[in-house]
Design a protein around this motif. Structure first.
Motif, mmCIF file in Angstrom:
data_model
loop_
_atom_site.group_PDB
_atom_site.id
_atom_site.type_symbol
_atom_site.label_atom_id
_atom_site.label_comp_id
_atom_site.label_asym_id
_atom_site.label_seq_id
_atom_site.Cartn_x
_atom_site.Cartn_y
_atom_site.Cartn_z
ATOM 1 N N ASN A 8 0.839 -0.890 0.287
ATOM 2 C CA ASN A 8 0.222 -0.124 0.910
ATOM 3 C C ASN A 8 0.978 0.683 0.167
ATOM 4 O O ASN A 8 0.745 2.548 -0.989
ATOM 5 C CB ASN A 8 -1.152 0.070 1.520
ATOM 6 N N ILE A 9 2.293 1.208 1.081
ATOM 7 C CA ILE A 9 2.585 2.497 0.918
ATOM 8 C C ILE A 9 3.943 2.556 -0.392
ATOM 9 O O ILE A 9 3.142 4.237 -1.043
ATOM 10 C CB ILE A 9 4.109 2.364 2.104
ATOM 11 N N TYR A 10 3.959 1.763 -1.096
ATOM 12 C CA TYR A 10 4.724 1.625 -2.256
ATOM 13 C C TYR A 10 3.224 2.379 -3.358
ATOM 14 O O TYR A 10 4.302 2.545 -3.727
ATOM 15 C CB TYR A 10 5.605 0.215 -2.889
ATOM 16 N N ASN A 11 2.616 1.709 -3.444
ATOM 17 C CA ASN A 11 1.518 2.148 -3.917
ATOM 18 C C ASN A 11 0.908 3.522 -4.338
ATOM 19 O O ASN A 11 0.847 4.070 -5.200
ATOM 20 C CB ASN A 11 0.587 0.648 -4.488
ATOM 21 N N ASN A 12 1.008 4.263 -3.137
ATOM 22 C CA ASN A 12 -0.116 5.204 -3.009
ATOM 23 C C ASN A 12 0.593 5.952 -1.962
ATOM 24 O O ASN A 12 -0.082 7.341 -1.969
ATOM 25 C CB ASN A 12 -1.392 4.646 -1.830
ATOM 26 N N ASP A 13 1.489 5.643 -1.109
ATOM 27 C CA ASP A 13 2.418 7.025 -0.584
ATOM 28 C C ASP A 13 3.143 8.010 -1.393
ATOM 29 O O ASP A 13 3.462 7.780 -2.336
ATOM 30 C CB ASP A 13 3.127 6.275 0.512
ATOM 31 N N LYS A 14 2.409 9.169 -0.591
ATOM 32 C CA LYS A 14 3.392 10.702 -1.696
ATOM 33 C C LYS A 14 4.658 10.770 -1.162
ATOM 34 O O LYS A 14 5.603 11.710 -1.878
ATOM 35 C CB LYS A 14 2.025 11.643 -1.078
ATOM 36 N N ASP A 15 5.053 10.081 -0.435
ATOM 37 C CA ASP A 15 6.526 10.338 -0.178
ATOM 38 C C ASP A 15 7.439 9.406 -0.857
ATOM 39 O O ASP A 15 7.381 8.262 -0.425
ATOM 40 C CB ASP A 15 7.112 10.301 1.522
ATOM 41 N N ASP A 16 8.434 10.075 -1.417
ATOM 42 C CA ASP A 16 8.728 9.266 -1.991
ATOM 43 C C ASP A 16 10.253 8.088 -1.035
ATOM 44 O O ASP A 16 10.417 7.045 -1.484
ATOM 45 C CB ASP A 16 9.855 9.856 -3.071
ATOM 46 N N ILE A 17 10.462 9.491 -0.288
ATOM 47 C CA ILE A 17 11.956 7.590 0.387
ATOM 48 C C ILE A 17 10.908 6.995 1.483
ATOM 49 O O ILE A 17 11.500 6.109 1.562
ATOM 50 C CB ILE A 17 12.322 9.191 1.640
ATOM 51 N N MET A 18 9.605 6.981 1.582
ATOM 52 C CA MET A 18 8.710 6.156 2.499
ATOM 53 C C MET A 18 8.611 5.157 1.155
ATOM 54 O O MET A 18 8.373 4.128 1.200
ATOM 55 C CB MET A 18 7.890 6.485 2.467
ATOM 56 N N ARG A 19 8.474 5.063 0.248
ATOM 57 C CA ARG A 19 8.085 4.531 -1.422
ATOM 58 C C ARG A 19 9.510 3.731 -1.438
ATOM 59 O O ARG A 19 9.194 2.602 -1.264
ATOM 60 C CB ARG A 19 7.252 5.196 -2.200
ATOM 61 N N LEU A 20 10.367 4.247 -1.201
ATOM 62 C CA LEU A 20 11.887 3.245 -1.655
ATOM 63 C C LEU A 20 12.092 2.285 -1.212
ATOM 64 O O LEU A 20 12.786 1.519 -1.038
ATOM 65 C CB LEU A 20 13.145 4.703 -1.450
ATOM 66 N N GLN A 21 11.838 3.056 0.970
ATOM 67 C CA GLN A 21 11.892 2.011 2.147
ATOM 68 C C GLN A 21 11.501 1.236 1.722
ATOM 69 O O GLN A 21 11.734 -0.022 1.650
ATOM 70 C CB GLN A 21 11.923 2.621 3.029
ATOM 71 N N ALA A 22 9.349 1.427 1.605
ATOM 72 C CA ALA A 22 8.846 -0.178 1.254
ATOM 73 C C ALA A 22 9.457 -0.703 0.578
ATOM 74 O O ALA A 22 9.297 -1.754 0.603
ATOM 75 C CB ALA A 22 7.699 0.527 1.120
ATOM 76 N N GLN A 23 9.559 -0.047 -1.008
ATOM 77 C CA GLN A 23 10.223 -1.252 -2.140
ATOM 78 C C GLN A 23 11.776 -1.985 -1.824
ATOM 79 O O GLN A 23 11.123 -3.391 -2.101
ATOM 80 C CB GLN A 23 10.577 -0.331 -3.589
ATOM 81 N N LEU A 24 12.700 -1.500 -0.875
ATOM 82 C CA LEU A 24 13.734 -1.930 -0.463
ATOM 83 C C LEU A 24 12.890 -3.609 0.712
ATOM 84 O O LEU A 24 13.759 -4.372 0.829
ATOM 85 C CB LEU A 24 14.298 -1.567 0.344
ATOM 86 N N ALA A 25 12.178 -3.083 1.703
ATOM 87 C CA ALA A 25 11.765 -3.878 1.889
ATOM 88 C C ALA A 25 10.969 -5.413 1.663
ATOM 89 O O ALA A 25 10.678 -6.526 2.222
ATOM 90 C CB ALA A 25 10.546 -2.902 3.296
ATOM 91 N N LEU A 26 10.082 -4.854 0.516
ATOM 92 C CA LEU A 26 8.947 -5.963 0.002
ATOM 93 C C LEU A 26 10.758 -6.629 -1.014
ATOM 94 O O LEU A 26 10.269 -7.933 -1.259
ATOM 95 C CB LEU A 26 8.463 -5.124 -1.196
ATOM 96 N N GLU A 27 11.265 -6.234 -1.680
ATOM 97 C CA GLU A 27 12.097 -6.929 -1.619
ATOM 98 C C GLU A 27 13.575 -7.951 -0.772
ATOM 99 O O GLU A 27 13.421 -8.922 -1.334
ATOM 100 C CB GLU A 27 13.400 -6.000 -2.515
ATOM 101 N N GLU A 28 12.771 -7.215 0.633
ATOM 102 C CA GLU A 28 14.333 -8.120 1.327
ATOM 103 C C GLU A 28 13.319 -9.324 1.332
ATOM 104 O O GLU A 28 13.726 -9.943 1.861
ATOM 105 C CB GLU A 28 14.271 -7.402 2.712
ATOM 106 N N LEU A 29 11.663 -9.195 1.600
ATOM 107 C CA LEU A 29 10.632 -9.980 1.586
ATOM 108 C C LEU A 29 10.582 -11.572 0.713
ATOM 109 O O LEU A 29 10.152 -12.326 0.922
ATOM 110 C CB LEU A 29 9.352 -9.434 2.022
ATOM 111 N N ASN A 30 10.641 -10.998 -0.241
ATOM 112 C CA ASN A 30 10.248 -11.623 -1.293
ATOM 113 C C ASN A 30 11.725 -12.521 -1.985
ATOM 114 O O ASN A 30 11.864 -13.526 -1.778
ATOM 115 C CB ASN A 30 10.458 -10.720 -3.069
#
Length: 926
Positions: free
Chosen positions: A881-903
């Motif tokens: 949800n953060i990666y798709n909808n959050d307006k803050d780029d830093i939040m989206r980047l951190q969420a993307q990195l977390a998703l990659e770790e999870l994957n």
């Protein structure tokens, strides 16, 4: 049928937890089966799948119907989920599936195991006359079908993560349990016929393939752990023998030592609660014994190579520390068994890097080459093997490092003024231990390079440079040597750590003045190629200057004077011989006052003056034996300065009423600092606290003797309202953390948690200091896990958003220091972080919270499934949800990195990476 309908049917079929059901199990199963058949609207005979036909029980046996019915629904579910997104299953549906498998395995496997198997569960189920063969059929049918279901990814995840242990129990019983020979005798209404016997033998061969397939799919750590857990004190001999053989095979297989190590450490009871190095030591000792059991066997070479290869894995500090502990323990134990094999197989590997620093033909270095990792690694190994403060075994004989003493001493000289404290401390301990067990020959080597053949010189075509905490090799244009004055200064600082060595060094310097032929002889050599090794005129001068300066400094030292006052005879005899030689050689009459010989006279007289001036009245009578020689020298010398020195000494020796009370009392740095702390001026008080802090960091001997008093001083100054005094006191307390860890952690956590009296900036600095202290505690940190985590969890609820963000950042760092072994607290951390992400309005706090989740996922790796299995889906949805909808780029980047770790973690768990053993042969053509 849809997967929702199938799960609903499984829910009806498994309405109760069968292993704990108190009522009539036969009645319950009959009712559940009839209800499910009515829902599905199919005849019950269709549920006997072809895979179950070989084990079909023809009697009207309700347990068999239940197993067949569940098997049918599981297969239908697997087929249905093949072509859909497995993330569609809700948490509730996953729990229903888990419950269904639990019932299925309890009735099909656990209830049919032998009573002395570790996964056996006693369940009150209806029995019939053909009990033994029916038990085997249900066990084999359930096991076979579970292996079949592993081809479905979603079902595989559930089976492997939760039920691999009973599955291994079943396979071991089917494959390795001895069979009764065919006979006509009946046992429990069962006759082992030839036909049944052959059928069971065929089954054993079939299930061996199933076993290999399961092992291929299982995470290696989980497989090793669960295999070890098969053995209990009541286990039958056949099981112990087969498991032991399996573990031996695992150990000698490629990467077998690593797999066994982590299985024993990370999956043992409470290992996630405490990552305590001392508690792991028992496990390492057991593994060491297993490895050394192969001594004198062909596989031993391979195991030694595995141990060496483990040392090259530098991707994780916690891992490399554990690998090093195991390696050092194996080295120590093997040395006790066979010294030569130990040196050849393992010990030589420790010294390889040091050989590169001694012999030019071993390696060609590049200018500015970074050797930090190799050097720290080698010195840690040597430290653990020969000093072993953290290892509970007999250390290797320190004499084995003799060859590389110059390397250690050179590195110690370079590290002394660097911020690389750990390297300096390790080298200090290594050198001191060797020097305590050696004679003055070691001083010859360190100062004058008069080394015996067993000690190698450090290469002169390179020199070492430490920048920050990194170690680099520099390649100069010409060969270099370390200044002898610098060597002398460092040797004094080193020997000051040990009173006996310090006094030995003083006496050694005194002896060098007598043996001028050995230490100050000028050599000449016409061979230009050897000039770099000759003692030149300049070097002789430097040597004498170094000896004179150091002797003068040592003679003034209180420790030396106290020793001489206790044992004056040795030094007086030495001085008498020196003064007699001066008198007979007439050097004191020379007019060449700048000559080395005359300076030697000056130094000897100055030392005598210092000793006489600081002598006790009782010891002064011993010095009076020198009175006549001193008086003669005074009368005959023509040098005015020397005359004045000799006159002062002569007056003291001749005057019984010499009052030593006239000497000025010199205050130590500690006393001066303590005086400053009581000063009314704030800057002076602050300076006093700073000086105390620096002395603690240097581990000043006097301040360590008064550590309790100094601790009280810092605690009292925490009450000061001035922020400078307060933070300086906090810094002083932090420097004492390794001396009083319990007290300091308690004080710092209480100060951080006190919201009322601190400004936010000060609280944030407090948090940084607390994290730094925790890092410095190293292996002691897990002891304070609960108080540290709770302190920062409380901080995440602060009203100020910057404090919340700072607390989250510190929380992530603490988790990292603890190696992410948080135990049950990980759930609290996750709930806290998740609530901040979803409810906090401050972007700084939300950014920090996402970062903590990413750190947890990265740190837990595949063990994430074990700890966060009930929360993974929720985490995934939040991050998505953060990666798709959050307006803050830093939040989206951190969420993307977390998703990659999870994957990556899920991939590694479901599809463990196969290990390839690639061997390349290199041929060098001449």
């Amino acid at each position: 049928m849809s997967y929702e309908a199938i799960i609903d049917h499984l829910k009806v079929l498994n309405s109760q937890n069968l292993s704990e059901y108190p009522g009539d199990l036969n009645e319950l199963l009959t009712k559940n089966i009839e209800s499910t058949i009515t829902q599905v609207q199919l005849n019950d005979t269709i549920f006997i799948l072809p895979d179950l036909k070989p084990y079909e029980i023809n009697d009207n046996f309700i347990i068999w119907k239940y197993i067949c019915f569940n098997s049918y629904l599981f297969k239908e579910l697997g087929e249905t989920l093949k072509d859909v997104d497995t993330n569609l299953l809700s948490v509730h549906q996953n729990k229903l599936l888990q419950k269904s498998f639990d019932n299925y395995i309890n009735l099909g496997i656990c209830a049919n195991l032998l009573p002395n198997m570790s996964a056996y569960r006693k369940i009150s189920i209806p029995r019939n006359e053909n009990l033994i063969i029916n038990q085997y059929k249900m066990l084999a049918a359930t096991t076979s079908f579970l292996i079949y279901l592993l081809k479905y990814p979603k079902l595989r995840l559930i089976i492997l993560s939760s039920f691999s242990k009973p599955l291994l129990n079943a396979l071991y019983q089917i494959i390795y349990c001895p069979l009764k020979k065919p006979s006509t005798e009946s046992t429990c209404n069962f006759v082992m016929s030839e036909e049944i016997y052959n059928w069971l033998l065929e089954d054993k061969e079939k299930f061996k393939k199933s076993f290999d397939y399961l092992v291929h799919l299982l995470n290696k750590k989980i497989y090793v752990h669960n295999t070890m857990m098969l053995i209990t004190p009541k286990s039958p001999k056949w099981l112990k023998s087969s498991v032991s053989q399996t573990l031996d095979n695992i150990l000698v297989a490629p990467q077998g030592v690593e797999s066994t190590l982590w299985a024993m450490l990370e999956y043992k009871v409470d290992s996630f609660e405490t990552n305590d190095r001392t508690k792991n030591w028992e496990t390492l000792e057991i593994l060491t014994k297993l490895i050394l059991n192969f001594y004198n066997k062909p596989e031993f070479d391979g195991l030694c190579n595995q141990l060496i290869n483990l040392l090259n894995k530098r991707d994780n500090n916690k891992k490399i520390t554990t690998f090093e502990d195991l390696y050092c323990l194996c080295v120590k134990q093997l040395y006790l068994i066979d010294k030569e094999v130990c040196k050849k197989k393992l010990l030589c590997n420790i010294f390889d890097q040091l050989n590169h620093l001694c012999y030019e033909n071993t390696k060609k270095f590049v200018d500015n080459e970074d050797i930090t990792g190799d050097i720290e690694h080698n010195f840690r190994l040597i430290y653990n093997c020969f000093i072993g403060k953290s290892l509970q075994t007999t250390d290797l004989p320190i004499i084995l490092i003799k060859k590389y003493l110059n390397v250690f001493f050179n590195f110690y000289i370079i590290s002394l003024d660097s911020p690389h404290g750990l390297l300096k401390n390790q080298l200090e301990d290594i050198l001191l231990k060797y020097m305590k067990n050696s004679d003055s020959e070691i001083f010859d080597n360190f100062l004058f390079d008069l080394q015996p053949n067993e000690i190698a010189l450090m290469r002169r075509d390179i020199f070492i440079e430490i920048r920050g905490k990194s170690v680099f090799v520099k390649v100069p244009q010409s060969k270099i040597k370390i200044n002898i004055g610098r060597k002398g200064d460092v040797l004094i600082k080193l020997c000051r750590k040990n009173e006996d060595l310090y006094i030995s060094l003083f006496l050694y310097y005194m002896r060098t003045l007598k043996d001028t032929e050995k230490y100050f002889k000028l050599t000449t050599n016409l061979d230009l190629l050897k000039l770099e090794d000759e003692v030149t005129l300049d070097e002789v001068t430097e040597r004498k200057l170094m000896v004179f300066q150091n002797l003068s400094a040592l003679a003034e030292d209180v420790l030396i004077q106290e020793h001489i006052n206790e044992n004056p005879k040795t030094i007086i005899d030495f001085l008498k011989d020196s003064l007699t030689n001066i008198l007979t050689s007439n050097i004191h009459k020379s007019l060449d006052f700048d000559s080395d010989d005359f300076q030697n006279v000056f130094t000897t007289v100055m030392i005598l003056q210092a000793l006489v001036m600081n002598s006790t009245k009782e010891n002064l009578k011993y010095y009076k034996t020198l009175s006549e020689i001193v008086h003669t020298l005074f009368c005959e010398t023509l040098n005015i300065e020397l005359k004045q020195l000799l006159k002062t000494i002569d007056n003291i020796l001749c005057n019984d009423d010499f009052k030593q009370k006239s000497k000025k009392v010199v205050k130590s740095e500690v006393d001066k600092a303590l005086d400053d702390i009581t000063d009314p001026l704030l800057p002076v008080r602050g300076h006093g606290l700073l000086v105390l802090s620096k002395l603690i960091e240097k581990r000043d001997k006097e301040i360590m003797e008064r550590k309790n008093y100094v601790l009280n001083v810092f605690q009292q100054n925490l009450k000061d309202e001035d922020s400078f005094i307060y933070l300086t006191s906090i810094g002083g307390l932090a420097a004492m953390a390794d001396v009083f860890p319990d007290i300091i952690i308690k004080i710092l956590t209480e100060e951080y948690s006190d919201f009322s009296k601190k400004e936010n900036e000060i609280r944030m600095k407090l948090g940084e200091i607390l994290v730094r202290v925790t890092k410095n505690l190293g292996e002691m940190a897990p002891k304070y896990k609960s108080v540290l985590l709770n302190t920062f969890l409380v901080g995440t609820k602060d009203e100020d958003h910057l404090i919340r963000a700072s607390s989250l950042s510190n929380l992530g760092e603490i988790c990292k220091v603890l190696g992410y072994k948080l135990g049950s607290i990980v759930t609290e951390v996750l709930v806290c972080v998740h609530s901040i992400i979803t409810t906090d309005k401050a972007v700084e706090a939300r950014r920090a919270a996402v970062t903590v989740i990413r750190q947890l996922l990265a740190g837990l790796e595949v063990e994430m499934v074990v700890f966060l299995k009930d929360h993974i889906l929720e985490i995934y949805k939040t991050l998505k949800n953060i990666y798709n909808n959050d307006k803050d780029d830093i939040m989206r980047l951190q969420a993307q990195l977390a998703l990659e770790e999870l994957n990556e973690n899920m991939k590694d768990f479901v599809f463990p990476k196969p290990t390839l053993n690639i061997e390349k042969k290199l041929v060098v053509l001449n």
